[in-house]
Design an enzyme around this catalytic site. Structure first.
Site, short mmCIF file in Angstrom:
data_model
loop_
_atom_site.label_atom_id
_atom_site.label_comp_id
_atom_site.label_asym_id
_atom_site.label_seq_id
_atom_site.Cartn_x
_atom_site.Cartn_y
_atom_site.Cartn_z
N HIS A 22 -4.99 3.75 -2.59
CA HIS A 22 -4.28 2.52 -2.93
C HIS A 22 -2.99 2.79 -3.70
O HIS A 22 -1.90 2.32 -3.33
CB HIS A 22 -5.19 1.61 -3.76
CG HIS A 22 -4.56 0.29 -4.09
ND1 HIS A 22 -4.64 -0.81 -3.27
CD2 HIS A 22 -3.82 -0.10 -5.18
CE1 HIS A 22 -3.99 -1.81 -3.82
NE2 HIS A 22 -3.48 -1.42 -4.98
N GLU A 23 -3.11 3.57 -4.75
CA GLU A 23 -1.94 3.84 -5.59
C GLU A 23 -0.91 4.71 -4.86
O GLU A 23 0.29 4.61 -5.14
CB GLU A 23 -2.37 4.49 -6.90
CG GLU A 23 -3.27 3.63 -7.78
CD GLU A 23 -2.68 2.27 -8.12
OE1 GLU A 23 -1.43 2.14 -8.17
OE2 GLU A 23 -3.46 1.33 -8.33
N HIS A 27 1.62 2.43 -3.13
CA HIS A 27 2.66 1.96 -4.05
C HIS A 27 3.64 3.10 -4.36
O HIS A 27 4.87 2.91 -4.33
CB HIS A 27 2.04 1.48 -5.37
CG HIS A 27 1.18 0.26 -5.23
ND1 HIS A 27 1.59 -0.87 -4.56
CD2 HIS A 27 -0.06 -0.03 -5.72
CE1 HIS A 27 0.63 -1.79 -4.62
NE2 HIS A 27 -0.38 -1.30 -5.31
#
Length: 346
Positions: free
Chosen positions: A18-19, A22
């Site tokens: 997920h990170e 980003h």
């Protein structure tokens, strides 16, 4: 102890994915990244090479993580060049930075499910009844093996997962109406579930099992990966709606403690189940983060749409306050869910 290790590794993989979404899109658009962290709380390990601007860290609490971007808040006063701050970037770039945390979760789920299908075979996604147990409500009502389910209570059924989620979230104290196709004809059959108490919880049984057919091959694995990801995403939508209609209680939701229990069960069932669990949780994390609620990525995306419509950003102080309130509400919900998970263990 082994369950705890699996738990930490699984959550770590999902957070890393997920990170990374980003992080990679922030780097792509030239946004300064202060820190990339797996876990929350005090730092256990951190490193930063001489020529890197970003600190990479692993923190003590293995739940969550973050990618700290310069200019994430409009009132950012850090000593970073303005053109490296997120809020100075075009709206479409900020949207991609916010979206692709969840986007990477969905992409990774497709990859994990594809590998599952390629290695162990692809379970059929067709909503076909594999077995009807004698003496149960479905048998008495007239459902039969190989019935193809078209609808459940006016909800269109596309996959076996659709069938499962509606059987779980519809009001099962009332008869369930099945529309099935059998021998090129359609039949409407009403089944009244039987109420039972299992481990202190009220459950409803109709007595059917889904088809257990498995396909092999590269194309079957691709079809399974995309079909399964889509149906699991729809499951999340139905579950979310059911919280508001009352068909599903907040007490039925699971947090970290509940996930820990599931990890133990799946580990005992085999490595294949662990891979499936990672894919499932990755989709869940992606979906939840896109909910338009403050503090989630979806909440930040909403502010981008507002900015696009009104032609100017919302005041930084106002947006920060709204996200802070949302964060504290989420913490309160997490405490409540965790308490319920602990109660269920005993």
């Amino acid at each position: 102890m082994i369950n705890l290790i699996y738990f930490v590794i699984i959550l770590g993989i999902i957070v890393l994915i997920h990170e990374s979404g980003h992080f990679l899109f922030a780097k792509l658009f030239g946004v300064y990244v202060h820190e990339f962290s797996i876990g929350m709380g005090p730092k256990l390990i951190s490193w930063k090479s001489k020529h890197q601007e970003t600190t990479y860290s692993i923190r003590a609490i293995p739940i969550g993580g973050f990618c700290a971007l310069a200019g994430e808040e409009a009132n950012d006063s850090t000593n970073i060049p303005e053109d490296r701050k997120l809020y100075t970037k075009p709206i479409w770039q900020r949207f991609l930075v916010m979206f692709f945390g969840a986007g990477f979760n969905f992409i990774s789920a497709i990859i994990f499910l594809f590998l599952m299908g390629l290695i162990w075979g692809s379970p059929s996604s067709e909503p076909i009844i594999g077995e009807v147990l004698k003496g149960n409500p479905a048998y008495e009502a007239g459902l039969k093996e190989n019935d193809y389910v078209l609808k459940i209570n006016d909800h269109k059924i596309k996959t076996a997962d659709d069938m499962l989620i509606y059987l779980q979230t519809e009001n099962r104290s009332r008869p369930i109406t099945f529309l099935v196709r059998r021998d090129h004809k359609e039949y409407e059959i009403k089944v009244k579930p039987v109420e039972e108490v299992v481990d202190g919880s009220k459950v409803y049984r109709i007595g059917v099992k889904l088809s257990s057919e498995v396909e092999t091959g590269f194309m079957a694995a691709i079809d399974y990966a995309f079909t399964k990801t889509g149906s699991l995403f729809r499951q999340m939508i139905v579950t979310f709606k059911s919280l508001f209609t009352g068909n599903l209680s907040v007490n039925q939701l699971s947090g970290p403690v509940g996930i820990y229990s599931i990890v133990g069960e799946q580990r005992e069932a085999g490595f294949k189940n662990i891979i499936y669990l990672i894919a499932l949780l990755s989709i869940n994390v992606g979906f939840i983060n896109l909910i338009p609620f403050p503090a989630f990525d979806g909440g930040r995306i909403v502010f981008l749409f507002i900015e696009k419509i009104k032609g100017s950003p919302v005041k930084g102080e106002t947006e920060s306050l709204i996200h802070s309130i949302g964060f504290f509400l989420l913490i309160a919900l997490m405490i409540f869910i965790t308490f319920n998970d602990i109660v269920k263990l005993f």
